[in-house]
Design an enzyme around this catalytic site. Structure first.
Site, PDB file in Angstrom:
ATOM      1  CG  ASP A 160      -1.832  -1.199   1.224  1.00  0.00           C
ATOM      2  OD1 ASP A 160      -2.236  -1.619   0.285  1.00  0.00           O
ATOM      3  OD2 ASP A 160      -2.204  -1.610   2.435  1.00  0.00           O
ATOM      4  CD  GLU A 176      -8.713  -4.249   0.875  1.00  0.00           C
ATOM      5  OE1 GLU A 176      -9.202  -4.259   2.178  1.00  0.00           O
ATOM      6  OE2 GLU A 176      -8.309  -5.263   0.543  1.00  0.00           O
TER       7      GLU A 176
END
Ligand SMILES: *[C@@H]1O[C@H](CO)[C@@H](O)[C@H](O)[C@H]1NC(C)=O
Length: 367
Positions: A54, A245
């Site tokens: 991420d 997400e």
């Protein structure tokens, strides 16, 4: 921070709804592997050996800074996206001031440079729980050593402000911030449960400007039914997987693009991979407003299961996701983490990859 949370909440929700067999869920129309196939791509991943999950990357002068999950939020810098990447320190000097979740190693930070400061939004949570919070730290410089932790911006599950829409049904993780016309800022967040939501931020960018439920926009969901019922349990989602997400909104005139990651994020067993096309992929929708609604190429609202795949597994690259877009001079660069099939499928094998974007009829294509 997708990672373990996504897997666990998927596992837990699957176990709790054991009357519906797993294969039935994955065969629902929006989960069909073909949903993600045949994305346009003219070049494979520009890979690196930089292990990260991420990533959030900014450029300050000639230096690139990457922020990521790790003890006190780790900062790396490099002279180019390809590297070499060096660890330069951490955002936080101690644990997050928020008494929740994994405050030693907050998840999925996003760094924004605005109004003469650097803002690092981060999340604290625990795998499989939506008792989570989004916090923020600020600094005058992008490197280590000068950050101030301001604590909670928004939270779900427990704590002040977690009782009403959208915090009674969302999971406050994976924050990102977009600044729209007139400098108005919006916080976009979410993972599993009811998907991705957005609420307005105050001018100081460290607290919400949120007074009534109508200001909350529900932007992405693969399980529309989930939106209607409250409250969602803290530790499982009875509606089954809603694997969206890692949202991020970029702007390239005249469109705002909402990017998100869809599918199984991590901890793959190479001997038992999920059906092709159900692993992470990078999807997008666009809108003339930062508030949505965001529609995909076929005109389907992301809030209703839409989402065109811009990048997914190809060649050596497996399960790319956790993406954001860097404005690098005149070029928009899509960057993300991915697994290299020839190296390994474990969480720690994920590394930074990127592709410049070109726009064809206003739709981004990875090149
Ligand atoms: C994957 O790893 C192999 C072997 O190290 C390397 O040759 C290849 O370029 C890598 N591919 C990507 C996309 O990282």
């Amino acid at each position: 921070m997708p990672s373990v949370l996504a897997v666990l909440s998927f596992v837990i929700s699957t176990v709790l709804s054991a009357s519906i067999p797993l294969h039935t869920r994955w065969n629902e129309p929006s989960f069909a592997p073909t949903h993600g196939a045949n994305f346009p791509i003219s070049d494979p991943t520009h890979g690196t050996d930089f292990n990260i999950h991420d990533p959030s990357i900014i450029r300050a002068g000639d230096t690139y800074y990457a922020y990521s999950v790790g003890h006190h939020i780790v900062i790396h810098s490099a002279p180019s996206l390809s590297g070499p990447w060096k660890r330069v320190g951490t955002v936080l000097e101690k644990d997050s001031v928020i008494p929740k979740g994994d405050r030693k190693a907050p998840w999925a930070p996003t760094v924004l440079h605005a109004k003469g400061k650097y803002y690092c939004y981060y999340s604290v949570s625990q795998s499989g729980s939506r008792n989570s919070a989004i916090g923020v730290a600020t600094s005058l410089t992008p490197g280590a050593g000068q950050w101030t932790d301001h604590g909670v911006v928004a939270q779900s599950g427990k704590g002040p402000g977690s009782g009403g829409i959208p915090f009674d049904r969302a999971n406050t993780i994976d924050p990102s911030v977009v600044i729209g016309e007139g400098g108005k800022a919006y916080l976009t967040f979410g993972s599993f449960w009811t998907g991705i939501w957005q609420v307005p931020l105050g001018d100081n960018l460290i607290s919400l400007d949120f007074k009534k439920p109508a200001q909350a926009k529900h932007l992405v969901s693969d399980a529309p039914a989930a939106a209607g019922s409250v409250p969602e349990p803290l530790n499982s989602d009875p509606h089954g997987p809603n694997p969206v997400e890692g949202s991020f909104i970029s702007y390239t005139a005249p469109w705002y693009y909402l990017w998100f990651s869809y599918g199984n994020c991590c901890d793959f067993d190479p001997k038992n991979l999920p059906p092709a096309g159900t692993e992470y992929s990078i999807r997008v929708g666009r809108s003339k407003s930062p508030r949505g609604p965001f529609l995909d190429r076929e005109g389907k609202d992301l809030a209703n299961g839409g989402g065109a795949v811009v990048y997914g597994s190809n060649g050596d690259t497996y399960a790319p996701g956790g993406q954001q877009v860097l404005k690098d001079g005149d070029t928009d660069i899509l960057y993300y983490h991915y697994l290299n099939k020839t190296i390994g499928y474990s969480f720690n094998d994920a590394r930074l990859g990127f592709n410049p974007l070109k726009y064809v009829d206003g739709w981004p294509v990875a090149v």
